[in-house]
Design a protein around this motif. Sequence first.
Motif, PDB file in Angstrom:
ATOM      1  N   ASP A  10       3.549  -2.811   7.183  1.00 30.09           N
ATOM      2  CA  ASP A  10       3.511  -1.606   8.001  1.00 30.09           C
ATOM      3  C   ASP A  10       3.035  -2.012   9.383  1.00 30.09           C
ATOM      4  O   ASP A  10       2.155  -2.858   9.525  1.00 30.09           O
ATOM      5  CB  ASP A  10       2.629  -0.512   7.386  1.00 30.09           C
ATOM      6  N   VAL A  11       3.667  -1.446  10.398  1.00 27.64           N
ATOM      7  CA  VAL A  11       3.367  -1.749  11.799  1.00 27.64           C
ATOM      8  C   VAL A  11       3.001  -0.448  12.504  1.00 27.64           C
ATOM      9  O   VAL A  11       3.704   0.559  12.360  1.00 27.64           O
ATOM     10  CB  VAL A  11       4.568  -2.412  12.506  1.00 27.64           C
ATOM     11  N   THR A  12       1.907  -0.488  13.267  1.00 25.60           N
ATOM     12  CA  THR A  12       1.433   0.679  13.998  1.00 25.60           C
ATOM     13  C   THR A  12       1.403   0.380  15.488  1.00 25.60           C
ATOM     14  O   THR A  12       0.767  -0.592  15.911  1.00 25.60           O
ATOM     15  CB  THR A  12       0.017   1.074  13.547  1.00 25.60           C
ATOM     16  N   THR A  13       2.104   1.184  16.272  1.00 27.36           N
ATOM     17  CA  THR A  13       2.042   1.080  17.731  1.00 27.36           C
ATOM     18  C   THR A  13       1.595   2.434  18.285  1.00 27.36           C
ATOM     19  O   THR A  13       1.175   3.319  17.530  1.00 27.36           O
ATOM     20  CB  THR A  13       3.399   0.675  18.326  1.00 27.36           C
ATOM     21  N   GLU A  50       7.398  -1.461  22.034  1.00 25.48           N
ATOM     22  CA  GLU A  50       5.980  -1.195  21.854  1.00 25.48           C
ATOM     23  C   GLU A  50       5.377  -2.298  21.000  1.00 25.48           C
ATOM     24  O   GLU A  50       6.046  -2.862  20.127  1.00 25.48           O
ATOM     25  CB  GLU A  50       5.749   0.165  21.190  1.00 25.48           C
ATOM     26  N   VAL A  51       4.102  -2.615  21.256  1.00 22.91           N
ATOM     27  CA  VAL A  51       3.398  -3.628  20.470  1.00 22.91           C
ATOM     28  C   VAL A  51       2.181  -2.992  19.812  1.00 22.91           C
ATOM     29  O   VAL A  51       1.625  -2.003  20.305  1.00 22.91           O
ATOM     30  CB  VAL A  51       2.973  -4.835  21.331  1.00 22.91           C
ATOM     31  N   GLY A  52       1.788  -3.554  18.690  1.00 21.53           N
ATOM     32  CA  GLY A  52       0.649  -3.011  17.965  1.00 21.53           C
ATOM     33  C   GLY A  52       0.216  -3.937  16.860  1.00 21.53           C
ATOM     34  O   GLY A  52       0.431  -5.159  16.924  1.00 21.53           O
ATOM     35  N   SER A  53      -0.370  -3.372  15.816  1.00 16.33           N
ATOM     36  CA  SER A  53      -0.936  -4.149  14.716  1.00 16.33           C
ATOM     37  C   SER A  53      -0.033  -4.075  13.493  1.00 16.33           C
ATOM     38  O   SER A  53       0.823  -3.193  13.378  1.00 16.33           O
ATOM     39  CB  SER A  53      -2.333  -3.631  14.361  1.00 16.33           C
ATOM     40  N   ALA A  54      -0.255  -5.012  12.556  1.00 13.97           N
ATOM     41  CA  ALA A  54       0.562  -5.047  11.339  1.00 13.97           C
ATOM     42  C   ALA A  54      -0.239  -5.594  10.174  1.00 13.97           C
ATOM     43  O   ALA A  54      -1.077  -6.491  10.334  1.00 13.97           O
ATOM     44  CB  ALA A  54       1.808  -5.902  11.559  1.00 13.97           C
ATOM     45  N   PHE A  55       0.035  -5.055   9.003  1.00 13.23           N
ATOM     46  CA  PHE A  55      -0.364  -5.642   7.732  1.00 13.23           C
ATOM     47  C   PHE A  55       0.916  -6.088   7.037  1.00 13.23           C
ATOM     48  O   PHE A  55       1.899  -5.341   6.997  1.00 13.23           O
ATOM     49  CB  PHE A  55      -1.124  -4.638   6.875  1.00 13.23           C
ATOM     50  N   TYR A  56       0.899  -7.309   6.492  1.00 10.84           N
ATOM     51  CA  TYR A  56       2.132  -7.932   6.005  1.00 10.84           C
ATOM     52  C   TYR A  56       1.822  -8.697   4.720  1.00 10.84           C
ATOM     53  O   TYR A  56       0.857  -9.457   4.657  1.00 10.84           O
ATOM     54  CB  TYR A  56       2.671  -8.863   7.086  1.00 10.84           C
TER      55      TYR A  56
END
Length: 375
Positions: free
Chosen positions: A238-241, A355-361
Amino acid sequence: MNKTSKIWLGLTLSLVVVMCIVPASADLSANIADFTEGGHLETDFNVNFMAEWWYLNGKATLVSSEGEENDIGFFVTLVHQESPIIVSLNGTQRTHLVTFYGLYFDNGTTTFNYTETYIPQTTVGNYIALHTPYVDYVYPDGLKRFNGSALQGYNLNYTYDGRAMDLIFRPEAEKTIDHAEHPLNFTTYEYSYGTINGSILLDGKRYNVSDAEGYMDHMIPIGSRPWPMEMHGWSWFDVTTENYQVVAYAVRGLDDGYDDYSYKHLSLLDKHNGTVLAEYSADEITITETDWINASEFNRKRPVKVVFSTPDLNVTVNAEKVIDFKYPHLANMGFVNFMAFQPDDAVIQYNGSIEVGSAFYEYFVSDMGVITPPA
């Protein structure tokens, strides 16, 4: 969207579509009982094996009373597994209870803990609320609990080895539903974006958590045998921007090896209201994995970089901080899960905007996947 009915887990799953993701029709403000929240047994689905877990992750800035700040990423998972093959020496059916968590610190270090136990299945209702419109999971030591609902918020109280999380996650998006039948038969209920508040105790110091960004899901794989045996593995993130949330599921069948994915699904949401802006599946998605690392200690390999591409959406994630979770088991029922957190620079490109942001992978490889050569 309308051709997909709501899934109520008190009933046997009967979806005939291969996969879908739909916003739940119930508004979060409406006082409607949602029985997908609570726990279940394998007999609810008429299968031989069922696993069920509740997963929460978050990116947070911790602030102490002295003003000290620490940036972290974290995840917590609470699991139970049910099957007539899980028995004691005297033949009594048991429930397998598991909890684990991971912390990613801004100095590059990580910490991970895994705890498991077995209880008679006849007592599982003492620890997990079954067939209820809320979740209430209490590990037998009384120190790890996850309870609540989307309407009231979800409370996490988790203590281990001098660390403690006292947090509440409040969804700010509608529930979405993922379902696949092959190669892994699973259903996932997701609140893809929300805020986390509370406190975390680290090394004897308590830090406040205010309006951290979080993701939660409730996943249930079912089948005739333990779920890791049904697949080579999966790739999930999941990626959040600032404006978007992306959720990706891709599952490799035993015949796929490391090279292909029998199932692919990608959803782009407005992170603030849960609206599905676009979704893609199967051949609409190209998955490119590069910068492979040979994890010889696990007899596995994993990619560092993954890109999910469609004609108008590209998502790029890098496994920067990685926790290796190896679960050994008898008869090749185990797995290794490479669980990564990228605090910055995960990229969503959609219709020309970036857009850039955080991710859990997560990159998951099963024992069966390692010993079964591709066809």
